[in-house]
Enzyme design. Structure first.
Site, short mmCIF file in Angstrom:
data_model
loop_
_atom_site.label_atom_id
_atom_site.label_comp_id
_atom_site.label_asym_id
_atom_site.label_seq_id
_atom_site.Cartn_x
_atom_site.Cartn_y
_atom_site.Cartn_z
N MET A 76 0.82 -1.21 0.00
CA MET A 76 0.00 0.00 0.00
C MET A 76 0.86 1.27 0.00
O MET A 76 0.62 2.18 -0.79
CB MET A 76 -0.94 0.01 1.20
CG MET A 76 -1.78 1.27 1.30
SD MET A 76 -2.95 1.26 2.69
CE MET A 76 -4.27 0.29 1.98
N SER A 106 6.68 -11.50 -6.38
CA SER A 106 6.38 -10.48 -7.39
C SER A 106 7.52 -10.29 -8.37
O SER A 106 7.33 -9.74 -9.46
CB SER A 106 6.06 -9.14 -6.72
OG SER A 106 4.89 -9.22 -5.94
N CYS A 151 3.19 7.37 11.91
CA CYS A 151 2.13 8.26 11.43
C CYS A 151 1.26 8.79 12.56
O CYS A 151 0.65 9.86 12.42
CB CYS A 151 1.27 7.54 10.40
SG CYS A 151 0.55 5.99 10.99
N GLN A 205 -7.35 6.44 14.75
CA GLN A 205 -6.50 6.17 13.59
C GLN A 205 -7.23 5.40 12.49
O GLN A 205 -7.93 4.44 12.75
CB GLN A 205 -5.25 5.41 14.03
CG GLN A 205 -4.40 6.25 14.98
CD GLN A 205 -3.12 5.57 15.42
OE1 GLN A 205 -2.68 5.76 16.55
NE2 GLN A 205 -2.49 4.79 14.55
N SER A 234 -6.45 2.60 6.96
CA SER A 234 -5.34 2.49 6.01
C SER A 234 -4.00 2.42 6.72
O SER A 234 -3.01 1.95 6.14
CB SER A 234 -5.36 3.67 5.04
OG SER A 234 -5.29 4.90 5.73
N HIS A 280 -5.64 10.46 10.41
CA HIS A 280 -5.49 10.18 11.85
C HIS A 280 -5.84 11.44 12.64
O HIS A 280 -5.30 12.53 12.38
CB HIS A 280 -4.05 9.79 12.17
CG HIS A 280 -3.69 8.39 11.76
ND1 HIS A 280 -4.58 7.51 11.21
CD2 HIS A 280 -2.49 7.73 11.84
CE1 HIS A 280 -3.95 6.35 10.96
NE2 HIS A 280 -2.70 6.47 11.33
N THR A 324 -1.59 8.56 5.17
CA THR A 324 -0.87 7.92 4.07
C THR A 324 -0.15 8.93 3.18
O THR A 324 0.59 8.53 2.27
CB THR A 324 -1.80 7.05 3.20
OG1 THR A 324 -2.78 7.88 2.56
CG2 THR A 324 -2.47 5.98 4.05
#
Length: 368
Positions: free
Chosen positions: A16, A42, A159, A187, A190, A254, A344
């Site tokens: 993400m 990946s 964060c 919070q 995400s 947040h 984010t």
């Protein structure tokens, strides 16, 4: 590569935060993504194929990255010659992250990290550019300690504290030291990454525990406000922070409810009007340098009784501003307020990009 942009890589590019880096860097004036790396499952796929079923950003995959081949992030040699430095959005065991970030630095590739693994390494700066840009002074000692030539590691903090760190710093810088504070965070989901918290646990619910979050919230403040002394960053003595961290059914943003006490006699404490003036007039080095991702006004104060709100205020000034509301007196401490930041953006990828912009402006990428 277009123009004279600095080539960059993203480690953990399929997650993400990694996806957010890819999206936010697509039109960056200084940086261009030329290398992407992730887990072995990946590796060997085109980026667009590796994230085909889990691209989460809500916009098309940037054309310049879609056809890049995903490399195994543990293969440091694959990055050589393809990028000048890397953003680390790795999701692994902390010891493994720490070792891998050191391996990139050893190879002469600086690491600008979102991961928590190196936040408490004494010679690694944990940066919020508006607060402690001088902490990059420790990088010379870090490189000397490890015998690194061009490589180094710099990190961003958790964060959960981004929404109130700048307001606290602005007050302290203005001569109003904070003695202690109680913080309750609300919070966004995400912050747990993808797939994150199961919907059955979040819908119609609040989860009053986020593993490790309260400890980070209480401790990281002190390193950010600390000082570079010799070959390490020494924590500040205060403020004392008590945190309650809760996961709430919000996608991004947040929120922190803060009550604080000043370390001053009663007649020396600031008025609410003076506090608001300090916040709304606050600017710092990123604004002076006009860094591309820096907010023009880092702290925004609202006067409506029901603001800030994540859906209405998280995108303020590119999603990089802190929005404050409900500033009022506190019957237990001195003042209380509610603050909001985009977890984010300011709290993750765009905060990391701002760190890289600061490092570039300070000359750390000149000889890569």
């Amino acid at each position: 590569m277009s123009g004279n942009k600095i080539t960059v890589g993203v480690l953990g590019a399929t997650g993400m935060v990694g996806q957010r880096y890819i999206y936010l860097l697509k039109d960056h004036p200084w940086f261009e993504v030329t290398f992407v790396a992730a887990s072995p499952r990946s590796a060997g796929k085109k980026y667009k194929d590796a994230v085909a079923s889990r691209w989460l950003i809500g916009s098309d995959i940037p054309a310049g990255v879609a056809d890049l081949m995903v490399e195994d992030a543990s293969n440091v040699e694959a990055a050589k010659g393809k990028c000048a430095f890397v953003f680390s959005a790795l999701e692994m065991d902390k010891d493994a992250i720490k070792a891998l970030e050191a391996a990139y630095a050893q190879a002469g590739i600086p690491v600008v990290s979102n991961a928590s693994a190196n936040r408490w390494t004494p010679d690694v700066p944990m940066l919020i550019p508006e607060i402690n840009p001088h902490h990059t002074d420790i990088i010379a000692a870090q490189k000397k300690h490890h015998g690194w030539d061009k490589g180094f590691v710099a990190v961003k903090p958790n964060c959960s504290l981004q929404s109130y760190m700048m307001p606290i710093f602005a007050l302290q810088q203005a001569g109003y030291p904070v003695k202690r504070m109680i913080v309750t965070t609300l919070q966004a989901t995400s912050g747990a990454g993808y797939p994150g918290v199961p919907s059955f646990d979040m819908i119609d619910n609040i989860v009053p525990y986020i593993g490790g979050e309260e400890e980070k919230t209480e401790k990281e403040v002190l390193k950010i406000l600390g000082t570079v002394q010799g070959d390490e960053i020494v924590n500040a003595a205060g403020p004392l922070v008590a945190a309650h961290c809760n996961r709430v059914p919000v996608i991004d943003g947040h929120t922190a409810c803060v009550s604080l006490e000043f370390d001053l006699p009663a007649d020396k404490k600031p008025s609410l009007e003076e506090i608001e003036k300090i916040w709304t007039s606050f600017t710092a080095l990123p604004q002076k340098l006009q860094l591309p991702s820096a907010p023009v006004q880092p702290i925004i104060v609202r006067h409506e009784e029901n603001r800030p709100q994540p859906r209405r205020d998280r995108e303020n000034d590119k999603g990089m501003a802190v929005t404050i509301g409900r500033l009022r007196s506190c019957p237990v401490f001195d003042i209380r307020f509610v603050a909001l930041s985009h977890n984010t953006k300011r709290g993750a990828a765009l905060g990391g990009i701002l760190n890289a912009e600061l490092l570039k402006a300070q000359g750390f990428f000149d000889n890569l």
